[in-house]
Structures are given as C-alpha cells and as structure tokens.
Scaffold this active site. Structure first.
Site, PDB file in Angstrom:
ATOM      1  N   LYS A  43     -46.719  39.630  54.658  1.00  0.00           N
ATOM      2  CA  LYS A  43     -46.285  40.706  55.652  1.00  0.00           C
ATOM      3  C   LYS A  43     -46.879  41.997  55.097  1.00  0.00           C
ATOM      4  O   LYS A  43     -47.231  41.969  53.765  1.00  0.00           O
ATOM      5  CB  LYS A  43     -44.859  40.732  55.577  1.00  0.00           C
ATOM      6  CG  LYS A  43     -44.075  41.250  54.468  1.00  0.00           C
ATOM      7  CD  LYS A  43     -42.695  40.948  54.666  1.00  0.00           C
ATOM      8  CE  LYS A  43     -41.844  41.248  53.304  1.00  0.00           C
ATOM      9  NZ  LYS A  43     -40.443  40.648  53.415  1.00  0.00           N
ATOM     10  N   TYR A 295     -51.579  73.719  44.540  1.00  0.00           N
ATOM     11  CA  TYR A 295     -50.438  74.297  45.306  1.00  0.00           C
ATOM     12  C   TYR A 295     -49.225  74.739  44.406  1.00  0.00           C
ATOM     13  O   TYR A 295     -48.997  74.011  43.415  1.00  0.00           O
ATOM     14  CB  TYR A 295     -50.112  73.539  46.483  1.00  0.00           C
ATOM     15  CG  TYR A 295     -51.196  73.479  47.685  1.00  0.00           C
ATOM     16  CD1 TYR A 295     -51.502  74.528  48.240  1.00  0.00           C
ATOM     17  CD2 TYR A 295     -51.742  71.964  47.851  1.00  0.00           C
ATOM     18  CE1 TYR A 295     -52.695  74.202  49.363  1.00  0.00           C
ATOM     19  CE2 TYR A 295     -52.721  71.806  48.937  1.00  0.00           C
ATOM     20  CZ  TYR A 295     -52.941  73.024  49.775  1.00  0.00           C
ATOM     21  OH  TYR A 295     -53.857  72.875  50.578  1.00  0.00           O
TER      22      TYR A 295
HETATM   23  C1  LIG Z   1     -40.203  39.852  52.173  1.00  0.00           C
HETATM   24  C2  LIG Z   1     -39.561  38.497  52.133  1.00  0.00           C
HETATM   25  C3  LIG Z   1     -39.786  37.467  50.975  1.00  0.00           C
HETATM   26  C4  LIG Z   1     -40.363  37.871  49.979  1.00  0.00           C
HETATM   27  O1  LIG Z   1     -39.806  38.721  49.019  1.00  0.00           O
HETATM   28  P1  LIG Z   1     -40.530  39.149  47.533  1.00  0.00           P
HETATM   29  O2  LIG Z   1     -39.319  40.026  47.036  1.00  0.00           O
HETATM   30  O3  LIG Z   1     -41.573  40.196  48.082  1.00  0.00           O
HETATM   31  O4  LIG Z   1     -40.831  37.779  46.735  1.00  0.00           O
HETATM   32  C5  LIG Z   1     -39.034  36.514  51.440  1.00  0.00           C
HETATM   33  N1  LIG Z   1     -38.047  36.101  52.224  1.00  0.00           N
HETATM   34  C6  LIG Z   1     -38.087  36.953  53.289  1.00  0.00           C
HETATM   35  C7  LIG Z   1     -37.174  36.659  54.337  1.00  0.00           C
HETATM   36  C8  LIG Z   1     -38.800  38.251  53.260  1.00  0.00           C
HETATM   37  O5  LIG Z   1     -38.489  39.092  54.173  1.00  0.00           O
END
Ligand SMILES: *Cc1c(COP(=O)(O)O)cnc(C)c1O
Length: 403
Positions: A43, A295
């Site tokens: 994601k 700045y």
């Molecule tokens: C993002 C997510 C993960 C992965 O989490 P990490 O901490 O990056 O390993 C696993 N399960 C779900 C449902 C998520 O949304």
C-alpha cells in the site's frame, strides 16, 4: 541511457527479495511446518518505494498475496501483477465495487453496507456463484475496522453474506494493536477473540481458505506464526495461514519491548533498507562569522564555514523538522543540516569535508563509505516513525531500480 536524475531514490531489488525471503523463513520456522505464508503489503506506493518496481519483484520472490489500501491501488497492482492475489485492506467505499470486480481484487468486508455495495455490482454483472473472493475482517480489539466478534453479529453478517451467492468467503482476518509489545496481554486476548470468530464462521458452515493476522512486528516477534498455523491446522487441511508484513519488507520495523525483545531485535537487525535517497552538491560557498543561513536566520555561523547547497527540500519529502538537527553524508562524513530546510533547497555544513566539490554525491538516506543514515534516524529527528519518513518522499523524487 539518459543521465540519472540528480535527486533520486534507488530501490534495491536484491534487498527487497532478501528481506521477503528472510521474513518468510522466519514465519515458516516459527509455525513448525511449511504452512505459514506472507501477504506482502504494498500500500501507499509500496511505503514510498514505488509500487511499479516493488509489486512485481515481490511476486517474483514468491509472494502469492499482495495487500493494498484502496480499489484504485489494487487496479494499479493488478496491471503490474496479473497472477497475484490482491487484498484491498480498507473496507470498500461507494463507487469501488465495480473496480474490484473488474480487476479481480479481494475486498475486505465487515459491514452490511459493504455487502449491499457488492450485491448491486454483482447483479449488474450477473456473476457466477462463488466467483468473487471476499475477506471478512474481525475487530478483536482495535475498534477501527472489522466486525464485532460476538455470536449474534457474526451470525447476522453471515446470513446476509449467504444471500449473495456470487461472493465466496475466501479469508478471515484481524489486526493487532501493539504486536511489538511482546508481553502485552492485549495480543493474547486479540488472538483468543480471533479464534472464537473463526470458530463461529466454521460452525456456520463456511470454509474460508485463508486465516491471517498481524504485521511486520508479528513476524519478527515470532509469537504469532505458531498459534496461527495451529488454528489453520485444526481446520483439517482446508485452511492456510498468513502474516502480513509491510515495513519489514522495506528493511525497517518498530522497536520491540518485552522479555523476548532481544530475539526480535536480532531478527530486525538482519533486514536491509531497500531505499537509498541521493542527491548531489549544487553549489558551494564560504561564509564568515555572523553570517545567517536560510529563512528566519535560525542558524548563525560562529566561525568561517564552508556550506554546500543541496537541490532537495521539504517538497521532496525531506522533513522540515530536520532543520538544524539532521545530517547527510558527503564523502562518507556526516554533514549537518544548517538553517531551515526550504521547499526545494537545503544547506549543509561541509567545513570538515575539505575536498567536497560541486556534483559530489550526497546521501540523505542510506550508506556511504560504511556510514549509514536510516529512516529511523530521520524519524528520531522529526519526532515521528520510519513509516511516515518513507511514505513522505514525494512523487518528485524518481524511484530508480538498482541491484
Ligand atoms: C499496513 C498493514 C499491515 C502491515 O503493517 P506493517 O506494520 O507495515 O508491517 C498489515 N495489515 C494491515 C491490515 C495493514 O493495514
């Protein structure tokens, strides 16, 4: 070949594949057989690493499942990975159902509203029985997503699900609140509730193939794979299990707390950061004592100084909290950031790097001559977590593949 862009994020294929394989071995060895698999989370543009590079590499490395947030992300991953199973982990929103069906994505469901949206889309398309895989999320204690884990809620939901024959309950899952707190009571409570939920679902006659839970910390913490595999094994060969690592694939993880923290930290230490963020010196100048930099004049030189200008700023995702706090690497030496980081420019002190020259490589994240700056360093300076540092590297920074 066109010249490399000056500011770029190099994404290492071998490190990503290596991290995946290490995590999978760990999950398998902790599940006492070959049954525990991984769903690779890609994601948010693969945590800022570029999904168009990372999703196909993970699929080639052996990931049967890829996890995304939205239908839109899923459609992009489907184009890249025609054979993969793709789970959309956020509950589905109005307007997403058709996209999900067209791209053969598995939606996460828990709300009657989700079933309505899918039913409307299914009727429009006249799909065969069992042709749409769905994954039911159970809320075992995060109060964020998922079906409340009570017999009446679960039964009511499954009755509704049964009314839509095109949907096939392919998976059941949950998410843990604090998997890096290895001794936390909440983890075992959540797992117990998940077991109850799975029991209710099988008792109602459903036979989901996949049972999954947890994240990177759950793989590295090495406490989940055993119970999860045992839960799947009790289903007499029908069910398989998975853990869903994201950040660890990219070489990072949260710090562990608890009795077994040393073991988990050792597993974490083997991971290799996949992303190296580079730029080059654009300009150099020498200033005298009393000169102010940037700045708001938040830095004033107390001595004669040599300053290097970098063509990178907060619009590229370099967190502004690193102003007067962080450092970069030049010739394998730490060069402190001086003054405020601007939108497109940053000034660093190279007084102690006498041979620094325009065009020399600068490492913002990664290694140079054995010295390393990590997303954990940036997170400490910016008072956030490595996840946010990596996701914040903006689209302006091209992701280029490297070995
Ligand atoms: C993002 C997510 C993960 C992965 O989490 P990490 O901490 O990056 O390993 C696993 N399960 C779900 C449902 C998520 O949304």
């Amino acid at each position: 070949m066109p010249p490399s862009p000056i500011t770029r994020a190099e994404i290492s294929r071998s490190r990503l594949a290596g991290n995946f394989q290490r995590l999978r071995s760990l999950a398998r060895s902790n599940s006492n057989d070959e049954c525990c698999d991984l769903l690779a989370v890609v994601k948010a543009d693969a945590y800022g690493h570029g999904v168009s590079l990372c999703a196909p590499w993970l699929a080639e490395a052996g990931a049967e499942w890829l996890g995304v947030t939205s239908a839109e992300e899923g459609v992009a991953v489907r184009r890249l990975c025609p054979q993969s199973n793709i789970l959309v982990m956020r509950g589905l929103l109005a307007g997403e159902a058709e996209m999900l069906l067209d791209a053969n994505l598995a939606p996460t469901i828990w709300d009657h509203e989700h079933l309505q949206l899918l039913e409307e889309a299914v009727l429009r398309q006249q799909l065969a029985a069992g042709s749409i895989p769905v994954h039911l999320e159970i809320d075992t204690g995060m109060s964020r997503q998922g079906l409340p884990c009570t017999a009446s809620e679960v039964e009511k939901f499954l009755d509704h699900l049964r009314e839509i024959p095109a949907l096939r309950l392919d998976g059941v899952y949950t998410h843990f609140a604090s998997p890096e707190m290895l001794d936390a009571e909440q983890n075992s409570q959540q797992m117990a509730r998940f077991q109850q939920g799975v029991e209710l679902i099988y008792t109602a006659g459903f036979r989901p193939q996949w049972l999954h839970a947890g994240n990177s910390s759950s793989v590295l913490g090495q406490q989940l794979a055993g119970p999860l595999a045992a839960l799947a094994a009790r289903r007499g060969g029908v069910a398989r299990c998975m853990i869903r690592p994201g950040i660890a694939l990219y070489g990072y993880a949260s710090r562990f707390v608890g009795e077994q923290a040393a073991t988990a930290e050792a597993a974490r230490a083997v991971l290799q950061p996949v992303l190296t963020w580079k730029t080059a010196i654009a300009s150099l100048r020498t200033v005298g004592p009393g000169a102010s930099v940037g700045y708001d004049a938040t830095f004033v030189a107390s001595n004669k100084m040599r300053l290097a200008l970098l063509p990178v700023g907060y619009a590229d995702g370099l967190n502004r909290k690193l102003s007067n706090r962080g450092h970069v690497l030049v010739h394998g030496v730490a060069a402190p950031i001086v003054g405020r980081i601007s939108m497109d420019l940053t000034v660093v002190d190279v007084s102690h790097v006498p041979n620094a020259t325009i065009g020399d490589e600068v490492v913002l994240l990664g290694e140079q001559n054995g010295l390393r700056v990590t997303a954990d360093d940036h997170a400490r300076w910016a008072e956030t977590i490595s996840y946010e540092i990596l996701c914040a590297i903006s689209a302006r920074v091209p992701r280029v593949s490297c070995e």
